[in-house]
Scaffold this motif. Sequence first.
Motif, PDB file in Angstrom:
ATOM      1  N   GLN A 249      -1.739 -21.393  -1.245  1.00 28.75           N
ATOM      2  CA  GLN A 249      -1.112 -20.956  -2.176  1.00 28.75           C
ATOM      3  C   GLN A 249      -1.839 -21.452  -3.653  1.00 28.75           C
ATOM      4  N   ASP A 250      -2.206 -22.595  -3.677  1.00 32.09           N
ATOM      5  CA  ASP A 250      -2.659 -23.269  -5.056  1.00 32.09           C
ATOM      6  C   ASP A 250      -1.836 -23.162  -6.272  1.00 32.09           C
ATOM      7  N   THR A 251      -0.484 -23.137  -5.894  1.00 32.42           N
ATOM      8  CA  THR A 251       0.512 -23.402  -7.049  1.00 32.42           C
ATOM      9  C   THR A 251       0.830 -24.587  -7.113  1.00 32.42           C
ATOM     10  N   ALA A 252       1.608 -24.861  -8.492  1.00 30.52           N
ATOM     11  CA  ALA A 252       2.006 -26.191  -8.942  1.00 30.52           C
ATOM     12  C   ALA A 252       3.263 -26.104  -9.437  1.00 30.52           C
ATOM     13  N   VAL A 253       4.059 -27.274  -9.243  1.00 28.43           N
ATOM     14  CA  VAL A 253       5.455 -27.353  -9.880  1.00 28.43           C
ATOM     15  C   VAL A 253       5.480 -28.329 -11.095  1.00 28.43           C
ATOM     16  N   LEU A 254       5.630 -27.897 -12.118  1.00 33.81           N
ATOM     17  CA  LEU A 254       5.746 -28.595 -13.295  1.00 33.81           C
ATOM     18  C   LEU A 254       7.227 -29.016 -13.644  1.00 33.81           C
TER      19      LEU A 254
END
Length: 261
Positions: A249-254
């Motif tokens: 997915q290569d997502t991130a959570v800020l």
Amino acid sequence: METTALRHELGGFLRAHRELLSPADVGLPSTARRRTKGLRREEVAALSGVSVAWYTWLEQGRVDTSRQVLDAVARALRLDADAHRHALALAGFAPAADEPSAPYDPNLRAMLDSWPDSPALLLGPALDILAWNRAYAAVWPDPADIPADRRNLLLLLVGDARHQRVLPDWEPVAMDLHRHFRTRADRRPGAEDLRRLTGRLDSARPDLTAWWACRSVGDFAPRTVGIAPGGDGTPRAYGMTLLLTPQPQDTAVLVLTPARH
């Protein structure tokens, strides 16, 4: 020798998936008597738009294949994303750089919603805003009120006055986010979403050309920032952290956590 071995591995892999399918799985009529387990080679060949002889040679590891033809075979065999990537790797092809990202895990959205006091965003590889929680919308401009094609955190930080009022010291955050973005862009040089953001940044803030031309890379570092909820009043201290999620997915959570006094 290695190429020959990989051809045979690919052939065996395709054959195993062919044998898992029934005619009904691919919209073909079933017959009363079938000697062949699963689909016949001629059926896969017809669905893929290739000759029976060539498909037979492919399963026997006797021929190389183009990516376009292998994609067609993968569709015919109903390969899922993981199996498709594995077949491409066996044939010597890297995953498509511009292939659509997998949908984000709904558990990530549930995680955001479980933080009632911590504003949080789910970001894509190009820092597009994919999801947010109520705490975020209570502090920052609500992404629901922003056109979908403008929901990009980096673009908003460098080009939207409302976001800059919420985060008065926005420049170091934006610079670090750009370094984070560049790290991902270099790993996927052909990805359309990453190329598009580079062009949009240059158009939105040509005065920051030195930023956009910089080749510095690195993961976003946790820090304490001053946040003025709604863009008014004295900024309050928040811890800002970017949590990376697993591939593909290569997502991130800020996430912003109110500092304890």
